[in-house]
Design an enzyme around this catalytic site. Structure first.
Site, PDB file in Angstrom:
ATOM      1  N   HIS A   1      -2.547   9.607  -1.667  1.00 32.69           N
ATOM      2  CA  HIS A   1      -2.592   8.290  -2.322  1.00 32.69           C
ATOM      3  C   HIS A   1      -2.413   8.395  -3.826  1.00 32.69           C
TER       4      HIS A   1
ATOM      5  N   ASP B   1       2.000 -14.407  12.537  1.00 28.98           N
ATOM      6  CA  ASP B   1       0.868 -15.069  11.886  1.00 28.98           C
ATOM      7  C   ASP B   1      -0.091 -13.970  11.407  1.00 28.98           C
TER       8      ASP B   1
ATOM      9  N   MET C   1       0.668 -20.224  20.187  1.00 33.73           N
ATOM     10  CA  MET C   1      -0.556 -20.967  19.902  1.00 33.73           C
ATOM     11  C   MET C   1      -0.324 -22.479  19.916  1.00 33.73           C
TER      12      MET C   1
ATOM     13  N   VAL D   1       4.423  19.724  10.871  1.00 31.84           N
ATOM     14  CA  VAL D   1       4.625  18.383  10.279  1.00 31.84           C
ATOM     15  C   VAL D   1       3.308  17.778   9.815  1.00 31.84           C
TER      16      VAL D   1
ATOM     17  N   CYS E   1       6.278   9.246  12.867  1.00 30.00           N
ATOM     18  CA  CYS E   1       7.493   9.078  13.688  1.00 30.00           C
ATOM     19  C   CYS E   1       8.187  10.417  13.881  1.00 30.00           C
ATOM     20  N   LYS E   2       8.241  11.193  12.814  1.00 32.35           N
ATOM     21  CA  LYS E   2       8.912  12.503  12.882  1.00 32.35           C
ATOM     22  C   LYS E   2       8.226  13.381  13.925  1.00 32.35           C
TER      23      LYS E   2
ATOM     24  N   GLU F   1       0.856  -1.199   0.000  1.00 27.20           N
ATOM     25  CA  GLU F   1       0.000   0.000   0.000  1.00 27.20           C
ATOM     26  C   GLU F   1       0.883   1.238   0.000  1.00 27.20           C
TER      27      GLU F   1
ATOM     28  N   SER G   1       5.767 -27.967  28.419  1.00 25.61           N
ATOM     29  CA  SER G   1       6.633 -26.932  27.848  1.00 25.61           C
ATOM     30  C   SER G   1       7.533 -26.357  28.919  1.00 25.61           C
TER      31      SER G   1
ATOM     32  N   ARG H   1       6.085  10.030   8.740  1.00 24.74           N
ATOM     33  CA  ARG H   1       5.719  11.391   9.166  1.00 24.74           C
ATOM     34  C   ARG H   1       5.257  11.362  10.629  1.00 24.74           C
TER      35      ARG H   1
ATOM     36  N   SER I   1       3.528   7.720   5.506  1.00 24.93           N
ATOM     37  CA  SER I   1       2.650   8.201   6.572  1.00 24.93           C
ATOM     38  C   SER I   1       3.213   7.847   7.942  1.00 24.93           C
TER      39      SER I   1
ATOM     40  N   LYS J   1      -8.219 -15.384  15.867  1.00 21.00           N
ATOM     41  CA  LYS J   1      -8.398 -14.976  14.473  1.00 21.00           C
ATOM     42  C   LYS J   1      -9.835 -14.669  14.099  1.00 21.00           C
TER      43      LYS J   1
HETATM   44  C1  LIG Z   1       1.780  11.125   2.456  1.00 22.56           C
HETATM   45  C2  LIG Z   1       2.045  12.139   3.571  1.00 22.56           C
HETATM   46  C3  LIG Z   1       3.072  11.573   4.543  1.00 22.56           C
HETATM   47  C4  LIG Z   1       2.595  13.417   3.010  1.00 22.56           C
HETATM   48  O1  LIG Z   1       2.637  14.348   4.105  1.00 22.56           O
HETATM   49  P1  LIG Z   1       3.248  15.794   3.873  1.00 22.56           P
HETATM   50  O2  LIG Z   1       3.226  16.458   5.182  1.00 22.56           O
HETATM   51  O3  LIG Z   1       2.590  16.467   2.747  1.00 22.56           O
HETATM   52  O4  LIG Z   1       4.716  15.399   3.469  1.00 22.56           O
HETATM   53  P2  LIG Z   1       6.075  16.211   3.601  1.00 22.56           P
HETATM   54  O5  LIG Z   1       6.683  16.188   2.261  1.00 22.56           O
HETATM   55  O6  LIG Z   1       5.849  17.492   4.330  1.00 22.56           O
HETATM   56  O7  LIG Z   1       6.932  15.214   4.556  1.00 22.56           O
HETATM   57  C5  LIG Z   1       6.662  15.167   5.921  1.00 22.56           C
HETATM   58  C6  LIG Z   1       7.291  13.896   6.420  1.00 22.56           C
HETATM   59  O8  LIG Z   1       6.572  12.788   5.902  1.00 22.56           O
HETATM   60  C7  LIG Z   1       7.475  11.743   5.654  1.00 22.56           C
HETATM   61  N1  LIG Z   1       7.474  11.463   4.223  1.00 22.56           N
HETATM   62  C8  LIG Z   1       6.924  12.233   3.275  1.00 22.56           C
HETATM   63  N2  LIG Z   1       7.077  11.655   2.075  1.00 22.56           N
HETATM   64  C9  LIG Z   1       7.754  10.502   2.282  1.00 22.56           C
HETATM   65  C10 LIG Z   1       8.219   9.432   1.436  1.00 22.56           C
HETATM   66  N3  LIG Z   1       8.010   9.434   0.141  1.00 22.56           N
HETATM   67  N4  LIG Z   1       8.884   8.409   2.003  1.00 22.56           N
HETATM   68  C11 LIG Z   1       9.093   8.373   3.323  1.00 22.56           C
HETATM   69  N5  LIG Z   1       8.685   9.335   4.171  1.00 22.56           N
HETATM   70  C12 LIG Z   1       8.021  10.382   3.652  1.00 22.56           C
HETATM   71  C13 LIG Z   1       8.830  12.203   6.078  1.00 22.56           C
HETATM   72  O9  LIG Z   1       9.041  11.854   7.429  1.00 22.56           O
HETATM   73  C14 LIG Z   1       8.689  13.676   5.938  1.00 22.56           C
HETATM   74  O10 LIG Z   1       9.582  14.384   6.752  1.00 22.56           O
HETATM   75  P3  LIG Z   1      11.061  14.737   6.162  1.00 22.56           P
HETATM   76  O11 LIG Z   1      11.816  13.445   6.076  1.00 22.56           O
HETATM   77  O12 LIG Z   1      10.833  15.382   4.807  1.00 22.56           O
HETATM   78  O13 LIG Z   1      11.645  15.701   7.159  1.00 22.56           O
HETATM   79  C15 LIG Z   1       0.716  12.480   4.309  1.00 22.56           C
HETATM   80  O14 LIG Z   1      -0.182  13.098   3.403  1.00 22.56           O
HETATM   81  C16 LIG Z   1       0.039  11.293   4.934  1.00 22.56           C
HETATM   82  O15 LIG Z   1       0.543  10.716   5.858  1.00 22.56           O
HETATM   83  N6  LIG Z   1      -1.162  10.942   4.445  1.00 22.56           N
HETATM   84  C17 LIG Z   1      -1.936   9.856   5.057  1.00 22.56           C
HETATM   85  C18 LIG Z   1      -1.735   8.604   4.256  1.00 22.56           C
HETATM   86  C19 LIG Z   1      -2.147   7.415   5.083  1.00 22.56           C
HETATM   87  O16 LIG Z   1      -1.885   7.325   6.252  1.00 22.56           O
HETATM   88  N7  LIG Z   1      -2.795   6.486   4.462  1.00 22.56           N
HETATM   89  C20 LIG Z   1      -3.164   5.289   5.198  1.00 22.56           C
HETATM   90  C21 LIG Z   1      -3.842   4.371   4.353  1.00 22.56           C
HETATM   91  S1  LIG Z   1      -5.496   4.942   4.004  1.00 22.56           S
HETATM   92  C22 LIG Z   1      -6.309   3.608   4.665  1.00 22.56           C
HETATM   93  O17 LIG Z   1      -6.065   2.493   4.241  1.00 22.56           O
HETATM   94  C23 LIG Z   1      -6.992   3.747   5.929  1.00 22.56           C
HETATM   95  C24 LIG Z   1      -8.347   4.404   5.899  1.00 22.56           C
HETATM   96  C25 LIG Z   1      -8.269   5.854   5.523  1.00 22.56           C
HETATM   97  O18 LIG Z   1      -9.250   3.757   5.004  1.00 22.56           O
HETATM   98  C26 LIG Z   1      -8.786   4.183   7.323  1.00 22.56           C
HETATM   99  C27 LIG Z   1      -9.909   5.054   7.760  1.00 22.56           C
HETATM  100  O19 LIG Z   1     -11.034   4.670   7.513  1.00 22.56           O
HETATM  101  O20 LIG Z   1      -9.598   6.049   8.341  1.00 22.56           O
HETATM  102  N1  LIG Z   2      -1.986 -24.883  16.989  1.00 21.71           N
HETATM  103  C1  LIG Z   2      -2.852 -23.936  16.721  1.00 21.71           C
HETATM  104  O1  LIG Z   2      -4.043 -24.029  17.029  1.00 21.71           O
HETATM  105  C2  LIG Z   2      -2.394 -22.696  16.052  1.00 21.71           C
HETATM  106  C3  LIG Z   2      -1.085 -22.599  15.601  1.00 21.71           C
HETATM  107  N2  LIG Z   2      -0.656 -21.444  15.039  1.00 21.71           N
HETATM  108  C4  LIG Z   2       0.719 -21.424  14.577  1.00 21.71           C
HETATM  109  O2  LIG Z   2       1.550 -21.735  15.678  1.00 21.71           O
HETATM  110  C5  LIG Z   2       2.856 -21.272  15.395  1.00 21.71           C
HETATM  111  C6  LIG Z   2       3.392 -20.623  16.629  1.00 21.71           C
HETATM  112  O3  LIG Z   2       3.257 -21.575  17.660  1.00 21.71           O
HETATM  113  P1  LIG Z   2       4.217 -21.343  18.930  1.00 21.71           P
HETATM  114  O4  LIG Z   2       3.788 -22.260  19.985  1.00 21.71           O
HETATM  115  O5  LIG Z   2       4.299 -19.912  19.211  1.00 21.71           O
HETATM  116  O6  LIG Z   2       5.646 -21.704  18.358  1.00 21.71           O
HETATM  117  P2  LIG Z   2       6.235 -23.138  18.130  1.00 21.71           P
HETATM  118  O7  LIG Z   2       5.178 -24.092  17.772  1.00 21.71           O
HETATM  119  O8  LIG Z   2       7.368 -22.989  17.221  1.00 21.71           O
HETATM  120  O9  LIG Z   2       6.787 -23.461  19.601  1.00 21.71           O
HETATM  121  C7  LIG Z   2       7.839 -22.647  20.134  1.00 21.71           C
HETATM  122  C8  LIG Z   2       8.994 -23.605  20.355  1.00 21.71           C
HETATM  123  O10 LIG Z   2      10.130 -22.861  20.696  1.00 21.71           O
HETATM  124  C9  LIG Z   2      10.683 -23.392  21.938  1.00 21.71           C
HETATM  125  N3  LIG Z   2      11.357 -22.272  22.592  1.00 21.71           N
HETATM  126  C10 LIG Z   2      12.677 -22.137  22.709  1.00 21.71           C
HETATM  127  N4  LIG Z   2      12.988 -21.005  23.336  1.00 21.71           N
HETATM  128  C11 LIG Z   2      11.825 -20.385  23.624  1.00 21.71           C
HETATM  129  C12 LIG Z   2      11.513 -19.161  24.271  1.00 21.71           C
HETATM  130  N5  LIG Z   2      12.428 -18.298  24.738  1.00 21.71           N
HETATM  131  N6  LIG Z   2      10.220 -18.838  24.412  1.00 21.71           N
HETATM  132  C13 LIG Z   2       9.243 -19.669  23.934  1.00 21.71           C
HETATM  133  N7  LIG Z   2       9.491 -20.866  23.304  1.00 21.71           N
HETATM  134  C14 LIG Z   2      10.777 -21.202  23.152  1.00 21.71           C
HETATM  135  C15 LIG Z   2       9.475 -23.914  22.681  1.00 21.71           C
HETATM  136  O11 LIG Z   2       9.936 -24.795  23.661  1.00 21.71           O
HETATM  137  P3  LIG Z   2       8.924 -25.799  24.459  1.00 21.71           P
HETATM  138  O12 LIG Z   2       8.765 -26.980  23.561  1.00 21.71           O
HETATM  139  O13 LIG Z   2       9.628 -26.085  25.744  1.00 21.71           O
HETATM  140  O14 LIG Z   2       7.620 -25.064  24.674  1.00 21.71           O
HETATM  141  C16 LIG Z   2       8.693 -24.558  21.523  1.00 21.71           C
HETATM  142  O15 LIG Z   2       9.184 -25.829  21.218  1.00 21.71           O
HETATM  143  C17 LIG Z   2       2.732 -20.281  14.277  1.00 21.71           C
HETATM  144  O16 LIG Z   2       3.204 -20.877  13.095  1.00 21.71           O
HETATM  145  C18 LIG Z   2       1.239 -20.087  14.163  1.00 21.71           C
HETATM  146  O17 LIG Z   2       0.871 -19.764  12.860  1.00 21.71           O
HETATM  147  C19 LIG Z   2      -1.470 -20.331  14.941  1.00 21.71           C
HETATM  148  C20 LIG Z   2      -2.774 -20.398  15.374  1.00 21.71           C
HETATM  149  C21 LIG Z   2      -3.333 -21.597  15.895  1.00 21.71           C
END
Ligand SMILES: CC(C)(COP(=O)([O-])OP(=O)([O-])OC[C@H]1O[C@@H](n2cnc3c(N)ncnc32)[C@H](O)[C@@H]1OP(=O)([O-])[O-])[C@@H](O)C(=O)NCCC(=O)NCCSC(=O)C[C@@](C)(O)CC(=O)[O-]
Ligand SMILES: NC(=O)C1=CN([C@@H]2O[C@H](COP(=O)(O)OP(=O)(O)OC[C@H]3O[C@@H](n4cnc5c(N)ncnc54)[C@H](OP(=O)(O)O)[C@@H]3O)[C@@H](O)[C@H]2O)C=CC1
Length: 513
Positions: free
Chosen positions: A468, A370, A260, A323, A173-174, A162, A229, A171, A168, A294
């Site tokens: 966009h 996941d 999980m 900003v 973060c800035k 996207e 575990s 910006r 975004s 999920k």
């Molecule tokens: C696009 C901007 C950032 C422009 O924003 P701006 O203020 O016009 O940009 P600018 O040129 O003044 O730059 C400001 C800062 O933006 C960053 N920046 C600026 N350009 C870039 C770039 N190319 N690459 C990396 N970073 C960039 C960068 O940090 C920059 O600072 P600088 O580095 O210049 O000091 C702004 O208009 C914006 O954030 N728009 C919002 C876009 C957005 O968040 N879209 C999300 C997806 S939409 C959606 O899926 C969700 C939605 C909408 O449906 C959810 C809902 O229902 O609400």
């Molecule tokens: N089964 C299900 O219903 C579902 C499974 N998943 C999937 O499960 C997966 C993740 O399962 P998850 O159990 O997290 O990972 P894993 O199945 O990989 O288990 C983690 C393994 O790492 C070992 N381990 C070693 N060091 C650590 C540590 N520091 N902390 C934790 N574990 C450690 C654990 O040891 P030990 O054997 O002693 O525990 C274990 O064997 C993903 O792929 C996900 O997509 C997602 C949703 C549902």
């Protein structure tokens, strides 16, 4: 036995209807080829079935086409190619599988497709991440920020298609850095699993519920659960009855794993022990949807699941102006009317935010999480208020269900593991199990805050679609005009009316009429 030269597959008999001598010569040639092919097939099957050596060594004697032929005649299951060809032939297995799928389907071929095959470590996939593999899907990886989070500067990795999203978040973060960065608190760490258990009657179900809720029941189930575990530590059990069906929500810490598999293993063991005490109970499913994994569910929003994190920041008013191109009052008002009232009017559960899912999912994909767990993990409430006599903006995001791990699942894949390494949280924390996964959850919440701030700023300033169009619809990605042939013929027709035609108003097409 030397590797066989290239090998043509058994082809169906040619049903040539023509009667001339050339076709009869063809058919005798075809017959001769078929005999040769059948003989070779028999030889391959003999090698496959009776080879004096391990199967993978026998198959190493055959070329791809011969292995394909064995698979096509049912001697090898396509999904088991890695197993039969051996760990040193994983890419070959994927290549052969692509050919098998291509030749069995009437759609586009996989053999020469843009789906990449080479330069990938399939050994990390086998038995861990995916089955019946035909390649991999690369995604662009952008870095937003970096962002100050709890005093550390982190790059924010985002795998996304996207356009605008990384800009975004950057910006945001800035603006957050300008106010000193983000502070996070982690208030809970507990993955959950909620089996459904049937009992002969409500009396039996109630008796089991009371036992589970008792110290004796809890300690018995905890002991069984934790025996599976080194890291799973049972933290709570929550029970609920629906008629004679009992739901038990196990909550456990899971170290640095998302947990999980770990919690499912522990829950199964605990239920086995419970079955001894209640022989009449029937475990309907290890997951009774009381977890809730999920799927959107209020229980996750209220009780939390995975890591529960709240992030906070103060953004100076002048930074909001310079900003984010808007004002503190405008942001506070919009956040209330959009993220709170708007979401409430929509009957949202946990959706009191603008696009937490955008940022969270991009980081999930980049770090091997996941992705399906973005459903509950993206639950978030964004709050904004004017502080310091209304001059500055205090912002928080509250995310009760960030389900992440730095071991297990997709975190074992090379690129994803490298991203975790870039963040300094790869794998298991050396001294404090769970610390790496908790840090990832904090980073995600802070990055979500950055995305919230920037998007709300753009919405308040009326810049959304402008952004966009600039970052999400570059000319080279506009839908290509219809093929040259159609457009020329169309132009030839239409061209009689005027000399200059604009096709999709992208490329002027000059006709020669
Ligand atoms: C696009 C901007 C950032 C422009 O924003 P701006 O203020 O016009 O940009 P600018 O040129 O003044 O730059 C400001 C800062 O933006 C960053 N920046 C600026 N350009 C870039 C770039 N190319 N690459 C990396 N970073 C960039 C960068 O940090 C920059 O600072 P600088 O580095 O210049 O000091 C702004 O208009 C914006 O954030 N728009 C919002 C876009 C957005 O968040 N879209 C999300 C997806 S939409 C959606 O899926 C969700 C939605 C909408 O449906 C959810 C809902 O229902 O609400
Ligand atoms: N089964 C299900 O219903 C579902 C499974 N998943 C999937 O499960 C997966 C993740 O399962 P998850 O159990 O997290 O990972 P894993 O199945 O990989 O288990 C983690 C393994 O790492 C070992 N381990 C070693 N060091 C650590 C540590 N520091 N902390 C934790 N574990 C450690 C654990 O040891 P030990 O054997 O002693 O525990 C274990 O064997 C993903 O792929 C996900 O997509 C997602 C949703 C549902």
């Amino acid at each position: 036995m030397p590797m066989r030269s290239s090998f043509r597959l058994v082809s169906p008999p040619h049903s040539s209807g023509s009667s001339d001598t050339s076709s009869s010569a063809d058919s005798s040639e075809n017959a001769k080829n078929m005999v040769e092919e059948v003989r070779s097939l028999a030889q391959c099957i003999d090698i496959f079935e009776n080879g004096p050596r391990p199967l993978s060594e026998s198959l190493a004697l055959l070329n791809d086409e011969e292995v394909i032929m064995l698979a096509q005649c049912g001697k090898i299951a396509a999904y088991s190619l890695e197993k039969v060809l051996g760990m040193n032939e994983l890419e070959r297995a994927v290549r052969i599988r692509r050919a098998l799928i291509s030749r069995a389907s009437s759609t586009q071929t996989l053999e020469a497709s843009d789906i990449p095959l080479a330069d990938y470590d399939y050994s990390k996939v086998l038995g861990a991440c995916c089955e019946n593999v035909v390649g991999y899907i690369p995604l662009p990886l952008g870095i937003a920020g970096p962002l100050y989070i709890d005093g550390t500067l982190y790059p924010i990795p985002m795998a996304t298609a996207e356009g605008t999203l990384v800009a975004s978040a950057s910006r945001g973060c800035k603006a957050l850095n300008a106010g000193g960065g983000v502070t996070t608190v982690l208030t809970q760490d507990g993955m959950t699993r909620g089996p459904a258990i049937d009992f002969p009657s409500i009396v039996d179900a109630a008796s089991a519920k009371i036992w589970i809720d008792s110290p004796e029941g809890y300690s018995t189930l905890k002991k069984a659960f934790e025996s599976t575990s080194r890291f799973a530590k049972l933290k709570s059990l929550k029970t609920a009855m629906a008629g004679r069906t009992l739901y038990v929500r196990f909550a456990t810490s899971t170290g640095d794993a998302m947990g999980m598999n770990m919690i499912s293993k522990g829950t199964e063991k605990a239920l086995e022990v419970m079955q001894e005490r209640y022989p009449g109970m029937v475990v309907l499913a290890l997951s009774g949807n009381y977890c809730t994994d999920k799927k959107p569910a209020a229980i996750n929003w209220i009780e939390g699941r995975g890591k529960s994190v709240v992030a906070e920041a103060v953004i100076p008013g002048h930074v909001v102006k310079s900003v984010l191109k808007t004002t503190v009052p405008a942001l506070v008002n919009l956040n209330t009317k959009k993220n709170l009232v708007g979401s409430a009017m929509a009957g949202s559960i946990g959706g009191f935010n603008a696009h937490a899912a955008n940022i969270l999912t991009a980081i999930f994909l980049a770090t091997g999480q996941d992705p399906a767990q973005n459903v509950e993990s993206s639950m978030c409430m964004t709050l904004m208020e004017a502080v310091n006599d209304g001059e500055d903006l205090l912002m928080t995001v509250s995310m009760p269900c960030i389900e992440v791990g730095t071991v297990g699942g997709g975190t074992v894949l090379g690129p994803q593991k490298a991203v975790l390494e870039m963040l300094g949280i790869k794998g298991a924390h050396p001294t404090s199990p769970g610390h790496n996964a908790q840090t990832l959850a904090r980073i995600i919440a802070a990055a979500v805050m950055a995305g919230e701030l920037s998007l709300l700023g753009a919405l308040a300033a009326g810049h959304l679609i402008r952004a966009h169009m600039q970052h999400n619809r570059a000319p080279q990605t506009v839908a290509a005009p219809v093929s040259e042939k159609i457009s020329r013929s169309w132009c030839a027709e239409e061209g009689k009316k005027n000399k200059l035609l604009y096709l999709y108003n992208v490329t002027p097409v000059l006709t020669d009429v």
